[in-house]
Each structure stands twice: as structure tokens, then as C-alpha cells.
Design an enzyme around this catalytic site. Structure first.
Site, PDB file in Angstrom:
ATOM      1  CE1 TYR A 145      -3.788   1.839   0.289  1.00  0.00           C
ATOM      2  CE2 TYR A 145      -2.741   2.637   2.410  1.00  0.00           C
ATOM      3  CZ  TYR A 145      -3.803   2.888   1.387  1.00  0.00           C
ATOM      4  OH  TYR A 145      -4.923   4.095   1.605  1.00  0.00           O
ATOM      5  CG  ASP A 146       2.990   2.072   3.849  1.00  0.00           C
ATOM      6  OD1 ASP A 146       1.728   1.800   3.772  1.00  0.00           O
ATOM      7  OD2 ASP A 146       3.933   2.207   4.641  1.00  0.00           O
ATOM      8  CG  ASN A 174      -6.304   6.894  10.490  1.00  0.00           C
ATOM      9  OD1 ASN A 174      -5.123   7.394  10.361  1.00  0.00           O
ATOM     10  ND2 ASN A 174      -6.291   5.740  10.627  1.00  0.00           N
ATOM     11  CB  VAL A 188     -13.964   4.158  13.127  1.00  0.00           C
ATOM     12  CG1 VAL A 188     -14.856   4.825  13.439  1.00  0.00           C
ATOM     13  CG2 VAL A 188     -12.768   4.883  12.977  1.00  0.00           C
ATOM     14  CB  THR A 210      -0.710   8.811  18.529  1.00  0.00           C
ATOM     15  OG1 THR A 210       0.018   9.267  17.807  1.00  0.00           O
ATOM     16  CG2 THR A 210      -0.635   8.533  20.186  1.00  0.00           C
ATOM     17  NE  ARG A 211      -3.327   4.589  12.844  1.00  0.00           N
ATOM     18  CZ  ARG A 211      -2.239   3.991  13.516  1.00  0.00           C
ATOM     19  NH1 ARG A 211      -1.028   4.708  14.501  1.00  0.00           N
ATOM     20  NH2 ARG A 211      -0.887   2.832  13.366  1.00  0.00           N
ATOM     21  CG  ASP A 271       0.256  -0.058  14.792  1.00  0.00           C
ATOM     22  OD1 ASP A 271      -1.429  -0.731  13.839  1.00  0.00           O
ATOM     23  OD2 ASP A 271      -0.127   0.628  14.700  1.00  0.00           O
ATOM     24  CD  GLN A 274       5.507  10.221  17.021  1.00  0.00           C
ATOM     25  OE1 GLN A 274       5.067   9.938  18.004  1.00  0.00           O
ATOM     26  NE2 GLN A 274       6.527  10.022  16.531  1.00  0.00           N
ATOM     27  NE  ARG A 275      -0.458   7.377  10.364  1.00  0.00           N
ATOM     28  CZ  ARG A 275      -1.503   6.042   9.715  1.00  0.00           C
ATOM     29  NH1 ARG A 275      -3.164   5.794  10.258  1.00  0.00           N
ATOM     30  NH2 ARG A 275      -0.638   5.192   9.142  1.00  0.00           N
TER      31      ARG A 275
END
Ligand code: NAD
Ligand code: UDP
Length: 308
Positions: A145-146, A174, A188, A210-211, A271, A274-275
Site C-alpha cells: 500500500y505505502d 484516518n 472505527v 496514536t491516531r 503499525d 504515532q500519527r
């Protein structure tokens, strides 16, 4: 404008079509239903300015008549989907993006690419600014994907530089809202489904990663503004309200009144820890920032999932 939208039967694509039609444009929607669904466009059946063509955009195709803009939203987007379809994901980012850029070039149309925060990988710069080049594992499980998206961005810039196509690149963070798939594995729908069923909320790792979550109407507004702009370099679109995944699980429990317990499961490989988007460029260039708070956006999302 007459706009070709690829990936129109997907979550974001279908909302983008709604916005384009509401603005008075005509839409030619393309999708092969790899991860999307006819249900997402059912309400547009018979709409005078809307046409749907079942088409794999990695295969050759033509669109007759004038085209003013081409929007590329075609790609599996949830980790579960792209891990199941890694080659299709690489194909749609490369061959699919190439076909859509060729369409834009031949019609002298503008072109919008929906790229991703995954271009930053597991970021070493926080919050992420567009000038950060990222920290991507090129051979890890997420690389399909990336790297597909990083290639798509490079191809888009090459068409701009070589052929003068008026391109725009959105780096989407996201996003959530109605029409997400309940079982697509993203956090979600996963937490909402678990909370509504009274099943344990599955936090991966310690939940310290984080997201931040952007409601789909805000995101689509940013995409629309970007498509009309003259900004050629990538622009982050996302909500900067950052939280840990454990905090997010607790907010979902509180919001739904669920008594589900929280259980911890292994963290998937690579994964991001942080983002958070730095959206100062979008604010400056597009006059855009998200307006819908998490509690406001989760309401219609919960309603949608309950209706399924
Ligand atoms: P989605 O899976 O719901 O929608 C993608 C759509 O593309 C699907 O309808 C799928 O059938 C279609 N598609 C895939 N391959 C195709 C092909 N070869 N030919 C034609 N159609 C094809 O995903 P989404 O969440 O709506 O994402 C839309 C776009 O936004 C994607 O480009 C994605 O990478 C990007 N994005 C989304 C998020 C997010 O949080 N949802 C975040 C970052 C980037
Ligand atoms: N996640 C989780 N439980 C789940 C699904 C996801 O803890 O059931 C975590 C996941 O590990 C990641 C974050 O939630 O850290 C967001 O995951 P998602 O798949 O929604 O998107 P990503 O940002 O990883 O592309």
C-alpha cells in the site's frame, strides 16, 4: 464540470460523488467492486447527472466526450483489504493511476490523486508535515500500500512536470463515517461493532499508538477544495485531534454506553506508533480545517452501522 471518479463505489468515493453532484457537476463513476459495493451508490440510481461504469482501471478503457477532471480514489485502503489484495493494490496505484493520468492528459482535464498518510510510514517527525519524506519499510507487509501510493505520487508529479497536467495530491489521514464496511478491520468500525454487540474491544499492542479521526464530510470538503486549487505538491487532509488507541476505545465505550471490556491483542507488524497531520498547509492554501468533532461524527456512523 464533467468529472470521472474512479473508486466511486467505495467509502470516500461515494461521498465524493454526492458532493460533486450537490455542486451541480456531472459524474462518470468507475469501479470494479474490489473493496467497494453497489449499495454505496444505490441512492444515485437514475440521477440525471450520474453514470456508473463497472471498470477495472488497471485495464485499458476509454471515456467518450469531454472530461474536465479525473479523480482517482481507487485503491483498497484498510490494512485488512490491502493485505488480502497486495498485488491488486500495487497494480491500481501504478497501472491504474497511469491510465487515469493518461485520460486526464488526453482530455486536458485536471487530476486529483487520493494518497495517504502511509507515505510517512512509521514517522520519525511528529506531527507529520508534507515536506517530511517518511520512514517506510519497503518490503514489510504494508509496503504494497505505502509504496503503491508513493509511486502514484511520483507518477502524478511526473505527468505534471512532463505533460503539464494540472495535478493535485491529497495525503489523507484516518477518515471515518457512514458507508465504511463493518468488517473491514479498521479501528472505527471494529470498536463500534464490538461495543454495540457487547463484545470485548480488541486493542492491538498496549494501545499507546496514536491516531486522529476525520469525519468524511470534512475530508470530502478538503478534497473538493484541493481539486479546484493550483497546489501541485501534496497537501495533508485529516483531523489533528490526536489520541491513543486506548483512549479511543474508552471514548467509544462511553459514547455507546457499552459495558464491553478491553482486551489486548498483538500489534500488527510495522503499525505506525504515532500519527497526526500538520494541517497548516491545508489551512493556508485551501482555507480548510475539520469542523466535525469526534462525538458528532460518531453519531451518524453508529446509526449507519445499526441500520445494517
Ligand atoms: P474503499 O476500499 O472503500 O474504496 C476504494 C474503491 O476503489 C472501492 O470501491 C474499490 O472497489 C475500488 N477499486 C479498487 N481497485 C480498483 C480498480 N482496479 N479499478 C476500479 N476500482 C477499484 O476505500 P476508501 O476508504 O474509500 O479509500 C478511498 C481512497 O482514499 C483510496 O485511494 C485510499 O487509499 C485513500 N485513503 C483513504 C483513507 C481512509 O481513512 N479511508 C486514508 C488514506 C487514504
Ligand atoms: N487497531 C486496534 N484494534 C482493532 C483495529 C485496529 O487496536 O481492532 C489499531 C491499529 O493497530 C492501529 C490503529 O488502531 O494502531 C488504527 O488502525 P486502522 O486499521 O484503523 O488504520 P491504520 O491507521 O493502521 O491504517
Amino acid at each position: 464540470m464533467r468529472i470521472v471518479a474512479a473508486g466511486a463505489a467505495g467509502f470516500i468515493g461515494s461521498h465524493f460523488c454526492d458532493r460533486l453532484l450537490a455542486e451541480g457537476h456531472s459524474v462518470v463513476a468507475l469501479d470494479n467492486y474490489l473493496t467497494g459495493s453497489p449499495a454505496n451508490l444505490k441512492h444515485l440510481n437514475g440521477h440525471a447527472r450520474f453514470a456508473f461504469v463497472e471498470q477495472d482501471v488497471t485495464r485499458p478503457f476509454e471515456v467518450e466526450g469531454a472530461v474536465d477532471a479525473v479523480a482517482n480514489l481507487a485503491s483498497p485502503a484498510s490494512p485488512k483489504d490491502y493485505l488480502r489484495h497486495p498485488i491488486e493494490t500495487l497494480d491500481v496505484g501504478s497501472a491504474g493511476t497511469r491510465n487515469l493520468l493518461e485520460l486526464a492528459r488526453s482530455k486536458q482535464a485536471r487530476f486529483l490523486l487520493t494518497s495517504t498518510s502511509e507515505c510517512y510510514g512509521d514517522p520519525l517527525v511528529h506531527p507529520q508535515v508534507e515536506t517530511y519524506w517518511g520512514n517506510v519499510n519497503p518490503v514489510g507487509p504494508r509496503s504494497c500500500y505505502d509504496e503503491s501510493k508513493r509511486f502514484a505520487e511520483a507518477l502524478t508529479m511526473a505527468y505534471h512536470r512532463q505533460h503539464g497536467v494540472r495535478t493535485n495530491i491529497a495525503r489523507i489521514f484516518n477518515t471515518y463515517g457512514p458507508r465504511m464496511k463493518l468488517d473491514d478491520g479498521r479501528v472505527v468500525p471494529a470498536f463500534l461493532d464490538q461495543a454495540l454487540r457487547g463484545e470485548p474491544l480488541t486493542v492491538f499492542g498496549s494501545g499507546a499508538q496514536t491516531r486522529s479521526f476525520c469525519y468524511v464530510s470534512d475530508l470530502v470538503d478538503g478534497l473538493y477544495r484541493l481539486m479546484l486549487s493550483d497546489e501541485r505538491y501534496p497537501v495533508n487532509l485529516g483531523n489533528p485531534c490526536e489520541m491513543t488507541i486506548l483512549e479511543f476505545a474508552e471514548r467509544i465505550r462511553a459514547l455507546t454506553g457499552s459495558r464491553s471490556e478491553i482486551v489486548f491483542e498483538p500489534l500488527p507488524e510495522d503499525d505506525p506508533k504515532q500519527r497526526r497531520p500538520d494541517i497548516s498547509k491545508a489551512m493556508r492554501v485551501l482555507g480548510w480545517e475539520p469542523r466535525v468533532k469526534l462525538e458528532e461524527g460518531l453519531g451518524p456512523t453508529v446509526e449507519f452501522f445499526r441500520s445494517l
